[in-house]
Scaffold this active site. Structure first.
Site, PDB file in Angstrom:
ATOM      1  N   CYS A   1      -4.771  -2.656   3.621  1.00 29.23           N
ATOM      2  CA  CYS A   1      -5.874  -2.485   2.674  1.00 29.23           C
ATOM      3  C   CYS A   1      -7.183  -2.950   3.316  1.00 29.23           C
ATOM      4  O   CYS A   1      -7.627  -2.357   4.291  1.00 29.23           O
ATOM      5  CB  CYS A   1      -5.565  -3.197   1.356  1.00 29.23           C
ATOM      6  SG  CYS A   1      -6.636  -2.648  -0.014  1.00 29.23           S
TER       7      CYS A   1
ATOM      8  N   HIS B   1      -0.985  -0.086  -0.357  1.00 30.64           N
ATOM      9  CA  HIS B   1      -0.228  -1.344  -0.385  1.00 30.64           C
ATOM     10  C   HIS B   1       1.260  -1.051  -0.223  1.00 30.64           C
ATOM     11  O   HIS B   1       1.931  -0.702  -1.203  1.00 30.64           O
ATOM     12  CB  HIS B   1      -0.475  -2.070  -1.703  1.00 30.64           C
ATOM     13  CG  HIS B   1      -1.834  -2.658  -1.821  1.00 30.64           C
ATOM     14  ND1 HIS B   1      -2.156  -3.914  -1.333  1.00 30.64           N
ATOM     15  CD2 HIS B   1      -2.973  -2.159  -2.343  1.00 30.64           C
ATOM     16  CE1 HIS B   1      -3.425  -4.163  -1.567  1.00 30.64           C
ATOM     17  NE2 HIS B   1      -3.956  -3.109  -2.180  1.00 30.64           N
TER      18      HIS B   1
ATOM     19  N   GLU C   1       3.640  -3.091   0.139  1.00 27.08           N
ATOM     20  CA  GLU C   1       4.428  -4.086  -0.599  1.00 27.08           C
ATOM     21  C   GLU C   1       4.515  -3.756  -2.082  1.00 27.08           C
ATOM     22  O   GLU C   1       5.332  -4.331  -2.800  1.00 27.08           O
ATOM     23  CB  GLU C   1       3.847  -5.490  -0.389  1.00 27.08           C
ATOM     24  CG  GLU C   1       2.579  -5.814  -1.159  1.00 27.08           C
ATOM     25  CD  GLU C   1       1.302  -5.237  -0.560  1.00 27.08           C
ATOM     26  OE1 GLU C   1       0.225  -5.536  -1.103  1.00 27.08           O
ATOM     27  OE2 GLU C   1       1.386  -4.484   0.438  1.00 27.08           O
TER      28      GLU C   1
END
Length: 203
Positions: free
Chosen positions: A79, A181, A183
């Site tokens: 990011c 992202h 994750e």
């Protein structure tokens, strides 16, 4: 050991947990010496570009990042961490980044709902170990108002369309940046984190 850099602006816990879920050992670090000792480095981040660079410089992390890249250590920016890899950003004036990749960070076009938030597809441009097992047109979770515009178009490993086609994954050698992202992007996002762990293991 993979070091996740803590410079006061990262979503550290979720990134650390993401790697943990796929069995990749990471340690959150806050000193340049710990980065120097790492086998691989992750730079997460949310927030303002200029503030992030100020924090990195004040902690001496900018030098540690450059040393890691120069030594050929695998590096992953996530990011804001991806945006910081570039030379400059247009966010609140022109601000200087790490300059590891040539190019500029630009604001998404006017007329769009900003930030770009939610799931969007990537268009894979070329194969890479980071994308092993990732099907073309897979969807990942984005939250951002700015995007990277590489001066070298071959840096783009994958593109996403949101008013403009922009590089959502960049890479050269063992240095990578991801705008979305991983994750927060379900099993395929975790697969990318796992792939980065494998890149580190192979070096």
């Amino acid at each position: 050991m993979i070091a996740i850099i803590d410079y006061g602006m990262g979503n550290l816990r979720s990134v650390h947990k993401g790697f943990e879920k796929v069995g990749v050992k990471t340690v959150v670090v806050d000193s340049p010496g710990q980065v120097d000792e790492a086998d691989g480095v992750v730079l997460p981040g949310v927030g303002a570009f200029a503030d992030a660079m100020t924090n990195l410089r004040s902690a001496g992390m900018d030098g540690a990042i450059h040393r890691a890249v120069a030594a050929g250590k695998p590096f992953l920016g996530i990011c804001l961490g991806q945006q910081l890899l570039f030379e400059t950003s247009e966010e609140w004036g022109i601000n200087e980044g790490l300059g590891i990749f040539p190019g500029r960070v630009r604001r998404l076009p006017e007329g769009l709902k900003i930030p770009h938030m939610g799931w969007n597809q990537l268009e894979i441009q070329r194969p890479d170990p980071l994308l092993a097992g990732i099907p073309d047109r897979s969807s990942f979770y984005f939250v951002h108002s700015y995007y990277v515009d590489p001066a070298e178009k071959e840096l783009a490993l994958a593109l996403t369309e949101y008013g403009v086609h922009f590089a959502c994954i960049v890479g050269k050698g063992h240095v990578y940046g991801i705008q979305f992202h991983p994750e927060k992007s379900s099993s395929l996002g975790l697969k990318i984190l796992e792939n980065f762990g494998r890149v580190v293991e192979g070096c």
